[in-house]
Design a protein around this motif. Structure first.
Motif, PDB file in Angstrom:
ATOM      1  N   UNK A  27     -16.913 -20.004 -38.651  1.00 15.63           N
ATOM      2  CA  UNK A  27     -17.445 -21.055 -39.518  1.00 15.63           C
ATOM      3  C   UNK A  27     -18.167 -22.125 -38.709  1.00 15.63           C
ATOM      4  N   UNK A  28     -18.897 -22.954 -39.400  1.00 18.68           N
ATOM      5  CA  UNK A  28     -19.575 -24.092 -38.784  1.00 18.68           C
ATOM      6  C   UNK A  28     -18.742 -25.341 -39.022  1.00 18.68           C
ATOM      7  N   UNK A  63       1.365 -29.263 -33.748  1.00 13.68           N
ATOM      8  CA  UNK A  63       2.180 -29.097 -34.959  1.00 13.68           C
ATOM      9  C   UNK A  63       1.644 -27.931 -35.783  1.00 13.68           C
ATOM     10  N   UNK A  64       2.481 -26.939 -35.982  1.00 11.32           N
ATOM     11  CA  UNK A  64       2.072 -25.737 -36.695  1.00 11.32           C
ATOM     12  C   UNK A  64       1.637 -26.065 -38.129  1.00 11.32           C
ATOM     13  N   UNK A  74      -8.305 -21.808 -42.946  1.00  7.45           N
ATOM     14  CA  UNK A  74      -7.421 -20.665 -42.714  1.00  7.45           C
ATOM     15  C   UNK A  74      -6.969 -20.694 -41.257  1.00  7.45           C
ATOM     16  N   UNK A  75      -6.112 -19.785 -40.883  1.00  7.98           N
ATOM     17  CA  UNK A  75      -5.513 -19.806 -39.542  1.00  7.98           C
ATOM     18  C   UNK A  75      -6.558 -19.646 -38.436  1.00  7.98           C
ATOM     19  N   UNK A  76      -7.522 -18.747 -38.630  1.00  8.92           N
ATOM     20  CA  UNK A  76      -8.558 -18.531 -37.613  1.00  8.92           C
ATOM     21  C   UNK A  76      -9.436 -19.769 -37.459  1.00  8.92           C
ATOM     22  N   UNK A  77      -9.863 -20.361 -38.566  1.00 13.01           N
ATOM     23  CA  UNK A  77     -10.688 -21.560 -38.510  1.00 13.01           C
ATOM     24  C   UNK A  77      -9.944 -22.705 -37.827  1.00 13.01           C
TER      25      UNK A  77
END
Length: 89
Positions: A27-28, A63-64, A74-77
């Motif tokens: 993503x940007x 912090x998770x 999302x997790x990847x972003x």
């Protein structure tokens, strides 16, 4: 009828803001990162694309789920944003 406001504080302050735009793998990101004397040394990070913001320090990066929640990622972003923020926070 005007209501009197009860100010908790109203203090001008000179701040430093860095505007950064980068393309991560998924993503940007278009960010404004503000340094101020407030927030105990943390930075005010604003995602210009969606208006979401958070006050972020080193502890918050560890912090998770914090970045996912604060910026609706999302997790990847969130991992991509964390990698960048680790260089500026």
């Amino acid at each position: 009828m005007a209501h009197d406001l009860f100010y908790l504080y109203d203090e001008p302050e000179d701040t430093k803001t860095r505007f950064v735009s980068f393309m991560a793998e998924s993503t940007r990101f278009d960010l404004a990162i503000t340094t101020t004397n407030r927030f105990y040394g943390k930075k005010l990070v604003i995602n210009i694309q969606n208006g979401r913001s958070a006050i972020i320090g080193h502890d918050d990066l560890e912090e998770e789920g914090y970045l996912e929640f604060a910026f609706n990622l999302n997790e990847q972003e969130a991992e991509e944003l964390k990698s960048f923020l680790e260089t500026v926070i």
